[in-house]
Design a protein around this motif. Sequence first.
Motif, PDB file in Angstrom:
ATOM      1  N   ASN A 174       1.036  -1.586   0.127  1.00 47.03           N
ATOM      2  CA  ASN A 174       0.182   0.283   0.113  1.00 47.03           C
ATOM      3  C   ASN A 174       1.059   1.052  -0.180  1.00 47.03           C
ATOM      4  O   ASN A 174       0.357   2.066  -0.995  1.00 47.03           O
ATOM      5  CB  ASN A 174      -1.130  -0.028   1.009  1.00 47.03           C
ATOM      6  CG  ASN A 174      -2.295  -1.305   1.302  1.00 47.03           C
ATOM      7  OD1 ASN A 174      -2.291  -1.053  -0.280  1.00 47.03           O
ATOM      8  ND2 ASN A 174      -2.712  -1.439   2.215  1.00 47.03           N
ATOM      9  N   LEU A 175       1.738   0.748   0.913  1.00 47.89           N
ATOM     10  CA  LEU A 175       3.006   2.663   0.458  1.00 47.89           C
ATOM     11  C   LEU A 175       3.321   2.745  -0.646  1.00 47.89           C
ATOM     12  O   LEU A 175       3.505   3.882  -1.066  1.00 47.89           O
ATOM     13  CB  LEU A 175       3.945   2.087   1.976  1.00 47.89           C
ATOM     14  CG  LEU A 175       5.122   3.113   1.622  1.00 47.89           C
ATOM     15  CD1 LEU A 175       4.519   4.622   2.480  1.00 47.89           C
ATOM     16  CD2 LEU A 175       5.588   2.473   3.168  1.00 47.89           C
ATOM     17  N   LEU A 176       3.785   1.554  -1.053  1.00 49.02           N
ATOM     18  CA  LEU A 176       4.480   1.565  -1.947  1.00 49.02           C
ATOM     19  C   LEU A 176       3.426   2.299  -3.649  1.00 49.02           C
ATOM     20  O   LEU A 176       3.445   2.823  -4.271  1.00 49.02           O
ATOM     21  CB  LEU A 176       4.887  -0.425  -3.192  1.00 49.02           C
ATOM     22  CG  LEU A 176       6.263  -0.056  -2.392  1.00 49.02           C
ATOM     23  CD1 LEU A 176       6.510  -1.859  -2.977  1.00 49.02           C
ATOM     24  CD2 LEU A 176       7.406   0.860  -2.452  1.00 49.02           C
ATOM     25  N   ASN A 177       2.156   1.933  -3.835  1.00 47.62           N
ATOM     26  CA  ASN A 177       0.997   2.099  -4.488  1.00 47.62           C
ATOM     27  C   ASN A 177       0.723   3.691  -4.173  1.00 47.62           C
ATOM     28  O   ASN A 177       0.743   4.030  -4.887  1.00 47.62           O
ATOM     29  CB  ASN A 177      -0.422   1.476  -4.240  1.00 47.62           C
ATOM     30  CG  ASN A 177      -0.302   0.556  -4.095  1.00 47.62           C
ATOM     31  OD1 ASN A 177       0.575  -0.304  -4.909  1.00 47.62           O
ATOM     32  ND2 ASN A 177      -1.294  -0.539  -4.189  1.00 47.62           N
ATOM     33  N   LYS A 178       1.144   4.402  -2.982  1.00 45.85           N
ATOM     34  CA  LYS A 178       0.732   5.805  -3.042  1.00 45.85           C
ATOM     35  C   LYS A 178       2.520   6.702  -3.129  1.00 45.85           C
ATOM     36  O   LYS A 178       2.073   8.186  -4.058  1.00 45.85           O
ATOM     37  CB  LYS A 178       1.002   5.794  -1.431  1.00 45.85           C
ATOM     38  CG  LYS A 178      -0.210   5.628  -0.133  1.00 45.85           C
ATOM     39  CD  LYS A 178      -0.499   5.462   1.255  1.00 45.85           C
ATOM     40  CE  LYS A 178      -1.477   5.062   1.754  1.00 45.85           C
ATOM     41  NZ  LYS A 178      -2.012   4.958   3.110  1.00 45.85           N
TER      42      LYS A 178
END
Length: 141
Positions: free
Chosen positions: A82-86
């Motif tokens: 999720n952090l990478l997607n952000k």
Amino acid sequence: MEQERTIYETLIGARVHDVHWWRTKKAMKVAELPLTKDGFELFIALRKTSPRYFSQYHKIKGQISRIESSIGDGCTGEQFINLLNKLGIIPNKGTISRWFKTAGGFKAKSFYAKQVLIPICAVALIYKSKVQSSQISKIGA
């Protein structure tokens, strides 16, 4: 100078040849990593995670320090994705699996420590910069 080599050899767990030490120093200088214990640990982790990308570390060094606070002591695989997607990094499953190979594989519910995630995050940011530059070159062609 010999003290740095001793630290590196201690972390590696073996005596290294002069040529290996010379190449390591040169690679660390290119990646703008300090010749300290922390620098050697990061260098070794980056090299294990992705041998062909570690020399690009200097390009994303500033971003890593900001992301480090988001990770805290660690997070689950799902939280990390999720952090990478952000950050705008959307790799496919095979790429994620390759990045987590040194961590024993990727599992969404597994907890990963900060020491494992920082090199993977660095590789992800380098991956993003490489993807963007290749897309720009395709547009310009």
